[in-house]
Structures are given as structure tokens and as C-alpha cells.
Design a protein around this motif. Sequence first.
Motif, PDB file in Angstrom:
ATOM      1  N   LEU A   1       0.898  -1.170  -0.036  1.00  0.00           N
ATOM      2  CA  LEU A   1      -0.159  -0.122  -0.025  1.00  0.00           C
ATOM      3  C   LEU A   1       0.840   1.215   0.018  1.00  0.00           C
ATOM      4  N   ILE A   2       1.748   1.381   0.599  1.00  0.00           N
ATOM      5  CA  ILE A   2       2.571   2.476   0.889  1.00  0.00           C
ATOM      6  C   ILE A   2       3.620   2.835  -0.372  1.00  0.00           C
TER       7      ILE A   2
ATOM      8  N   ARG B   1       2.066   1.820  -3.403  1.00  0.00           N
ATOM      9  CA  ARG B   1       1.192   2.141  -4.436  1.00  0.00           C
ATOM     10  C   ARG B   1       0.707   3.397  -4.210  1.00  0.00           C
TER      11      ARG B   1
ATOM     12  N   GLY C   1      -1.338   4.665   2.540  1.00  0.00           N
ATOM     13  CA  GLY C   1      -1.183   3.492   2.671  1.00  0.00           C
ATOM     14  C   GLY C   1      -1.168   2.922   4.131  1.00  0.00           C
ATOM     15  N   ASN C   2      -0.434   3.666   5.067  1.00  0.00           N
ATOM     16  CA  ASN C   2      -0.114   3.280   6.287  1.00  0.00           C
ATOM     17  C   ASN C   2      -1.517   3.368   7.075  1.00  0.00           C
TER      18      ASN C   2
ATOM     19  N   GLN D   1      -3.679   0.296   6.035  1.00  0.00           N
ATOM     20  CA  GLN D   1      -3.092  -0.851   6.678  1.00  0.00           C
ATOM     21  C   GLN D   1      -3.294  -0.658   8.087  1.00  0.00           C
TER      22      GLN D   1
END
Length: 180
Positions: free
Chosen positions: A106-107, A109, A115-116, A119
Motif C-alpha cells: 500500500l505504501i 502504491r 497506505g499506512n 493498513q
Amino acid sequence: MTEFLLLAPAVVYVVVQSRGKDRTFTSALERVGASRGSAATYGWALLLLPLLLLTAWLSIALIPAGVLESPGVSIARFTSVGIAIGVVLRAVSEEVFFRGLLAGVLIRRIGFLWGNLLQAVVFLLPHLPLLLIDARLLPILPVQFLTGWLLGWLRHKTGSFVPGALLHAVVNITAGLITL
């Protein structure tokens, strides 16, 4: 130990990422944060330790004692070495999946901020059923979110999930000892 199921997506990811042109097994492991890291990475983990221990203690202190004794409450009571080992393995499995694989992808992308955050929210989801056991377990949930976010930050800062896994294990073991 269903915690080991969390390892499967990371293993599949590493296998898939290590195939193909210009890809190696080592680079795939690095993408999921499977590296020892430097001494500084563990220094960052040590800096986070007091904060995470304090928040864990506060959340437990806010929960009535009778609730902590309810069946299904996930704060482990150490009645055997096997339970302590299970607590450590759960922490490591969660770090491999949530921070190693999920935060890493995620981070890369969508950037660190989103992203963090995402998650950490996903890490919170499996903890929500605690409210079905007893709504007075609510103080644990903000701590789970904060822990997920901080461990995601640590993963991003260090490039490794290993310091976070050690930190996560220490906090979980300490939480279990607090409730004795």
C-alpha cells in the motif's frame, strides 16, 4: 494456530515476485520487509516501546477486571510456556502480513499517508469482534489502531518488519503479564 494463515499471502507474494525477468528471491523478500535491518532500526523500535507499553497498560486499566476474564477475550493469560510462544508467533505473523506485505504494497502504491492509514484500519478490523464479547473492551480498539499505525511507520522508516515484530511481541507479552 490460525495465525500462521497470515503467513500464506506473504509467501505467495514472495514466490510470485521472485519469478520473471530481473526479479530475485532476495529482492522479493526485501519488498515484504524480510530483512534484519541495521542497529538503528532497533533503536527506533526501542523509542516506540515506552509509548506502546503505556497505551497498552492504559487500555487494560480502563477495562473492568471481570471483563478481562471473559471467555474469548484475546488478552492472553500466561498459564504455560506454550501460550507465551503462541503470543509471540501471533505477533510475528501479524507483522509479516499487516506491515510486511500489506503496508509494504500500500505504501509503495498510494504513498505513506494513505497506505499506512489503510493498513492500520485493516489491522483494526479483526479486533472489532471484541465488542461482541463485551462493549467495555472498547478501550483496546484505539490502542490497536495506534499500534498498527506506529508499526507501519516503523516498517516504512526501517524497510523491515522485523523490529516491529519484536516490538509487537514484547508489548503483547507485557500486556499478558499485566493481566496476571
